[in-house]
Motif scaffolding. Structure first.
Motif, short mmCIF file in Angstrom:
data_model
loop_
_atom_site.label_atom_id
_atom_site.label_comp_id
_atom_site.label_asym_id
_atom_site.label_seq_id
_atom_site.Cartn_x
_atom_site.Cartn_y
_atom_site.Cartn_z
N ILE A 212 16.92 33.62 43.93
CA ILE A 212 16.36 32.28 43.69
C ILE A 212 15.02 32.38 42.97
O ILE A 212 14.71 31.57 42.10
CB ILE A 212 16.22 31.53 45.02
N LEU A 213 14.21 33.39 43.32
CA LEU A 213 12.92 33.62 42.68
C LEU A 213 12.98 34.84 41.77
O LEU A 213 13.72 35.79 42.04
CB LEU A 213 11.83 33.84 43.73
N GLU A 214 12.20 34.79 40.71
CA GLU A 214 12.02 35.98 39.88
C GLU A 214 11.34 37.06 40.73
O GLU A 214 10.59 36.74 41.67
CB GLU A 214 11.16 35.66 38.65
N PRO B 93 24.44 43.03 43.10
CA PRO B 93 23.37 43.30 42.13
C PRO B 93 22.72 42.00 41.68
O PRO B 93 23.41 40.98 41.54
CB PRO B 93 24.10 44.00 40.99
N PRO B 94 21.40 41.99 41.45
CA PRO B 94 20.72 40.74 41.07
C PRO B 94 21.35 40.04 39.87
O PRO B 94 21.47 38.81 39.85
CB PRO B 94 19.29 41.21 40.75
N GLY B 95 21.79 40.82 38.88
CA GLY B 95 22.40 40.21 37.70
C GLY B 95 23.69 39.49 38.02
O GLY B 95 23.98 38.42 37.46
N THR B 96 24.50 40.05 38.94
CA THR B 96 25.77 39.42 39.32
C THR B 96 25.53 38.11 40.05
O THR B 96 26.20 37.10 39.79
CB THR B 96 26.59 40.37 40.20
N LEU B 97 24.56 38.10 40.96
CA LEU B 97 24.27 36.89 41.72
C LEU B 97 23.77 35.78 40.80
O LEU B 97 24.16 34.61 40.93
CB LEU B 97 23.24 37.20 42.81
N ARG B 98 22.93 36.15 39.85
CA ARG B 98 22.42 35.14 38.92
C ARG B 98 23.52 34.64 37.98
O ARG B 98 23.49 33.49 37.54
CB ARG B 98 21.24 35.72 38.14
N SER B 99 24.50 35.51 37.71
CA SER B 99 25.64 35.07 36.88
C SER B 99 26.48 34.02 37.60
O SER B 99 27.05 33.14 36.96
CB SER B 99 26.51 36.28 36.53
N ILE B 100 26.54 34.12 38.95
CA ILE B 100 27.28 33.12 39.72
C ILE B 100 26.57 31.77 39.63
O ILE B 100 27.21 30.73 39.46
CB ILE B 100 27.45 33.57 41.18
N TYR B 101 25.23 31.78 39.76
CA TYR B 101 24.47 30.52 39.63
C TYR B 101 24.66 29.90 38.24
O TYR B 101 24.58 28.68 38.07
CB TYR B 101 22.98 30.77 39.86
#
Length: 599
Positions: A148-150, A72-80
């Motif tokens: 990586i991008l919004e 999910p996009p939120g999970t991937l951004r949480s890793i960053y």
């Protein structure tokens, strides 16, 4: 927070010797049917706990970065967003990965340097060559899908590759709207990349230095350690790390095929721990033998497929199943984020460099360290009075193998050099190595394999004729026959898996010339034997005898439009309809007859 792989009693059915192990491959079709039925039952039991669509999608990922993309996009951004070294290391690894195109990498780095925002039209028309503007849209879509991008509305949905990009490129209104949009880096990725680019060290954690070890020895060594703690030792050599990894995987693979090599004290292979045995059954590589009342374990068709994969694919299969085991955990998202971050950090390490486990910080990370050590990803020991871990080659390659690949010529040269060096080391060793396998396939279908391992013999016997088996001290001979290949197909092995196995383990001298690693006549014949299984396809149909040619034409046209027509005979006015759609065709026939015969 601990993820438990519960141990269970196991009774492994052993093979008598190499030839008896191989002879199990040629068992009767009745035994094969019983095994297939048991495999289906095991698979049904494994799938009894229904996963949501997101978890099912993750469970089919082919590599680590595809797994990241499907999060999910939120999970991937949480890793960053993780603090160093997790977030910055993951961001850099994603940027290097084959998930992004060259244009996507350039766009991401330029956006980091330009403040993180830029107009899409300026990127497509200014940064990219005019002949590659469609490639620019593909690059932006890849950046969006990797968090990586919004969101720009370009990220592809499962089952669609370039459809969205084609729509944007061909629709002038959509294109104009897209070109006016501002492309923004996600704040999580932007912050992580800035930290990575400003970091001096290439290693994610502080490396154990020689000075620390020497200082510990001068201070008295283990004299001050607690009672019950293991004594400190010198750092493991690269050879020891390689041997540890090989023995860890050999124990699993030997257990799968039922090899009877002696215990390690006699120069053989130990059985894997109980937790690993339970893990093998849980992921469907092994099952209880339906013909054995004692519940002995035997390899499944999925296990045979696993045997023919290369080491990186085998490691990823284990890691993937480990990640899937978190699906029903209360803290699955937090633990999954930490596990993925830990794996990618391991991929940024060098083989032979060690790290104290205190750098991991959390208790759950130290639990992950122990679990990954069971898979042969880490070598855990006590160095300089503290517990430490050393990443092995398979841990580093798990990430490196999916990063940006070089040219085919460079890759082929690297494989040739590595394979040649491995062969020379194996031949010069006073005790032949079990880990090395070099295969030569000849045009007369003879297979010559340089190996001393019964594991390799059992693996080759999956698709080679057992009766043609001959052995010299460090080389074995087999023949590939139609019956042996068809026997492998019955076990669930596929033609492309056999060919890939022969390519991966081809003798290094074969890589120096222009000739194929496997003779073309052998490749073609294996593919033809595979196609023999699909010459006749059985299909369940419903037969309908039409009254006359007009009914035959009308019903046949309706069935054809419905994609339900299997076959029709105009001379006898008889139609054969796929059984799944027969009710709809039958309803149409009743209406047609009512309209034409009762009017």
């Amino acid at each position: 927070n601990e993820l438990e792989i519960m141990p269970a009693p196991s009774k492994r059915k052993r093979a008598g010797d190499a030839s008896s192990t191989a002879s199990k491959v040629g068992r009767s079709s009745a035994d094969s049917s019983a095994s297939s039925a048991a495999t289906a039952a095991t698979q049904a039991a494994l799938e009894s706990t229904k996963l949501d669509p997101q978890e099912e999608l993750l469970s089919t990922s082919k590599n680590l970065f595809e797994y990241l993309e499907r999060l999910p996009p939120g999970t991937l951004r949480s890793i960053y967003k993780l603090p160093p070294p997790g977030g910055p290391t993951v961001a850099a690894a994603v940027l290097r990965s084959s998930s992004l195109t060259d244009i996507a990498r350039q766009c991401a780095l330029r956006l980091v340097a330009c403040g993180g925002k830029f107009k899409v039209g300026s990127i497509v028309e200014g940064w990219i060559h005019r002949h590659s503007q469609r490639d620019a849209l593909v690059a932006l879509r890849r950046l969006e899908s990797m968090g990586i991008l919004e969101p720009l509305g370009l990220a592809n949905r499962p089952g669609r590759e370039n459809d969205d990009v084609d729509d944007e490129a061909n629709d002038s209104e959509k294109r104009a709207k897209l070109m006016a949009t501002i492309a923004c880096l996600t704040p999580e990725f932007k912050g992580a990349m800035k930290l990575h680019l400003s970091t001096m060290s290439s290693s994610p954690w502080p490396i154990i230095s020689e000075e620390q070890i020497e200082e510990f020895k001068k201070s008295g060594g283990d004299a001050k350690t607690d009672v019950g703690e293991k004594e400190s030792r010198d750092p493991p050599s690269q050879y020891e790390l390689e041997s540890y990894t090989q023995s860890s995987w050999d124990s699993v693979l030997h257990f799968l095929v039922g090899s009877d090599e002696a215990g390690r004290d006699k120069g053989g292979i130990e059985e894997p721990p109980e937790v690993m045995v339970h893990f093998l059954t849980r992921i469907g590589l092994m099952q209880e033998d339906p013909d054995d009342y004692n519940g002995a374990l035997v390899i499944t068709s999925k296990g045979y497929e696993f045997m023919l994969r290369d080491t990186n694919a085998q490691v990823w299969q284990f890691v993937l199943q480990y990640l899937n085991s978190m699906a029903h955990h209360n803290l699955k998202d937090a633990i999954r984020i930490e596990a993925l971050s830990f794996l990618i950090c391991l991929g940024s390490c060098r083989v032979g460099e060690g790290y104290f486990n205190s750098v991991l910080g959390s208790k759950s990370a130290r639990i992950l360290m122990k679990d990954f050590a069971r898979f042969g990803l880490l070598f855990v020991c006590r160095v300089a009075g503290k517990k430490a871990f050393y990443p092995t080659r398979v841990a580093v390659n798990l990430v490196a193998s999916n990063e940006k690949e070089g040219s085919k010529q460079t890759d082929a040269l690297g494989q040739s050099v590595a394979a040649t060096r491995s062969l020379e080391e194996s031949l010069s060793s006073p005790v032949p190595s079990r880990s090395h396998l070099a295969v030569v396939v000849q045009t007369n279908f003879q297979v010559v394999a340089y190996t001393t391992s019964k594991l390799h013999i059992s693996t080759l016997a999956l698709f080679c004729d057992v009766e043609s088996y001959r052995r010299l001290p460090n080389v074995i001979f087999f023949h590939i026959t139609r019956d042996s290949i068809r026997s492998a197909f019955r076990l669930g092995v596929k033609a492309d898996q056999i060919l890939r196995f022969l390519h991966v383990h081809a003798h290094p001298m074969l890589r120096n010339g222009d000739q194929p690693l496997v003779p073309s006549n052998v490749t073609d014949q294996i593919l033809l034997w595979d196609r023999e299984r699909r010459r006749v396809v059985m299909d369940e149909v419903w037969a309908h005898q039409c009254r006359d040619s007009s009914e035959f034409a009308a019903v046949g046209q309706y069935a054809s439009d419905l994609d339900a027509l299997a076959w029709g005979n105009a001379h006898t006015n008889k139609l054969y309809v796929h059984f799944g759609k027969s009710e709809m065709v039958h309803a149409y026939i009743r209406k047609w007859r009512t309209k034409h015969y009762n009017s």
